[in-house]
Motif scaffolding. Structure first.
Motif, short mmCIF file in Angstrom:
data_model
loop_
_atom_site.label_atom_id
_atom_site.label_comp_id
_atom_site.label_asym_id
_atom_site.label_seq_id
_atom_site.Cartn_x
_atom_site.Cartn_y
_atom_site.Cartn_z
N ARG A 60 46.01 13.41 35.35
CA ARG A 60 44.98 12.39 35.24
C ARG A 60 43.64 12.82 35.86
N HIS A 61 43.68 13.39 37.05
CA HIS A 61 42.44 13.72 37.76
C HIS A 61 42.06 15.19 37.67
N TYR A 62 42.72 15.93 36.80
CA TYR A 62 42.45 17.36 36.66
C TYR A 62 40.96 17.66 36.48
N PRO A 63 40.23 16.96 35.57
CA PRO A 63 38.80 17.27 35.39
C PRO A 63 37.96 16.95 36.63
N ASP A 64 38.47 16.12 37.54
CA ASP A 64 37.74 15.83 38.77
C ASP A 64 37.84 16.98 39.76
N HIS A 65 38.81 17.87 39.55
CA HIS A 65 39.04 18.98 40.46
C HIS A 65 38.57 20.31 39.88
N VAL A 66 38.81 20.51 38.59
CA VAL A 66 38.48 21.79 37.95
C VAL A 66 37.65 21.53 36.70
N VAL A 86 55.64 32.45 24.49
CA VAL A 86 55.21 32.88 25.83
C VAL A 86 53.71 33.14 25.71
N VAL A 87 52.95 32.55 26.63
CA VAL A 87 51.49 32.62 26.58
C VAL A 87 50.96 33.31 27.83
N GLU A 88 50.04 34.25 27.62
CA GLU A 88 49.29 34.86 28.72
C GLU A 88 47.83 34.45 28.52
N MET A 89 47.15 34.05 29.61
CA MET A 89 45.75 33.65 29.48
C MET A 89 45.10 33.56 30.84
N ARG A 90 43.77 33.40 30.80
CA ARG A 90 42.99 33.13 32.00
C ARG A 90 42.22 31.84 31.78
N GLY A 91 42.13 31.04 32.83
CA GLY A 91 41.26 29.87 32.83
C GLY A 91 40.09 30.18 33.75
N VAL A 92 38.87 29.99 33.25
CA VAL A 92 37.69 30.26 34.06
C VAL A 92 36.78 29.04 34.06
N GLY A 93 36.13 28.83 35.19
CA GLY A 93 35.22 27.70 35.33
C GLY A 93 34.79 27.58 36.78
N ARG A 94 34.82 26.34 37.28
CA ARG A 94 34.42 26.12 38.67
C ARG A 94 35.25 25.00 39.29
N MET A 104 41.76 31.77 37.08
CA MET A 104 43.21 31.76 37.29
C MET A 104 43.90 32.40 36.10
N THR A 105 44.86 33.28 36.39
CA THR A 105 45.68 33.88 35.36
C THR A 105 46.97 33.08 35.24
N TYR A 123 53.72 29.59 35.08
CA TYR A 123 53.83 30.62 36.13
C TYR A 123 52.42 31.01 36.57
N TRP A 124 51.80 30.15 37.38
CA TRP A 124 50.46 30.42 37.90
C TRP A 124 50.57 31.07 39.27
N ASN A 125 49.47 31.60 39.75
CA ASN A 125 49.43 32.35 41.01
C ASN A 125 49.31 31.41 42.21
N PRO A 126 50.38 31.23 42.99
CA PRO A 126 50.31 30.31 44.12
C PRO A 126 49.40 30.81 45.25
N LEU A 127 49.09 32.10 45.28
CA LEU A 127 48.19 32.61 46.32
C LEU A 127 46.80 32.01 46.17
N ALA A 128 46.42 31.61 44.97
CA ALA A 128 45.09 31.04 44.74
C ALA A 128 44.91 29.72 45.49
N VAL A 129 45.97 28.98 45.70
CA VAL A 129 45.83 27.69 46.38
C VAL A 129 45.71 27.86 47.88
N GLN A 130 45.90 29.06 48.37
CA GLN A 130 45.76 29.31 49.80
C GLN A 130 44.34 29.67 50.18
N GLN A 131 43.45 29.75 49.19
CA GLN A 131 42.05 30.07 49.45
C GLN A 131 41.31 28.78 49.78
N PRO A 132 40.28 28.84 50.62
CA PRO A 132 39.52 27.64 50.96
C PRO A 132 38.96 26.97 49.70
N GLY A 133 39.04 25.66 49.68
CA GLY A 133 38.49 24.89 48.57
C GLY A 133 39.31 24.95 47.30
N ALA A 134 40.57 25.37 47.40
CA ALA A 134 41.36 25.60 46.20
C ALA A 134 42.29 24.45 45.85
#
Length: 141
Positions: A60-66, A86-94, A104-105, A123-134
């Protein structure tokens, strides 16, 4: 007679809806009993969402965050099960709150049943959520 979309067509349609920030439209692609799983989710994040309503509540609030500007490098692999891709992709934005870049890959295993998403393992990268503001997903954290 309408010919149903293939799993790959349905997935690409879903990406367009996400770019348009049409979360209700994206959720409508889901089977009533669809399951969204995050096998690599870090502690405190959801691992499994059961049912279209749970997916809707989560997103529901995904666009409020990304603010996703594009999904790039989208490669869709067919499997021996015609309803599964099986899908491989990158999401880019802010990231909306911090205005910092989002890149995010993803690898997803998606199964479609009767023209709806029945299973989506993200299967997203959980290390990305450990970064500030993530804190960018609708995790209800």
């Amino acid at each position: 007679m309408t010919i149903p979309m293939t799993p790959a067509e349905l997935y690409r349609h879903g990406l367009r809806l996400l770019l348009e920030k049409d979360i209700p439209g994206w959720v409508a692609l889901w089977d009533e009993d669809g399951v969204l799983e995050f096998p690599f989710a870090p502690e405190g994040w959801p691992v499994r969402l059961e049912g279209r309503q749970a997916v809707a509540d989560y997103m529901r609030h995904y666009p409020d965050h990304v603010d996703v500007h594009d999904f790039t490098d989208v490669t869709i692999h067919r499997t021996t099960a015609p309803e599964t891709i099986v899908v491989e992709m990158r999401g880019v934005g802010r990231l909306v709150e911090t205005d910092s870049p989002f890149d995010m890959t993803y690898i997803a295993v998606v199964t479609v049943k009767d023209g709806r998403i029945a299973s989506y393992r993200d299967y997203w990268n959980p290390l990305a959520v450990q970064q500030p503001g993530a804190d960018f997903v609708g995790t209800n954290r």
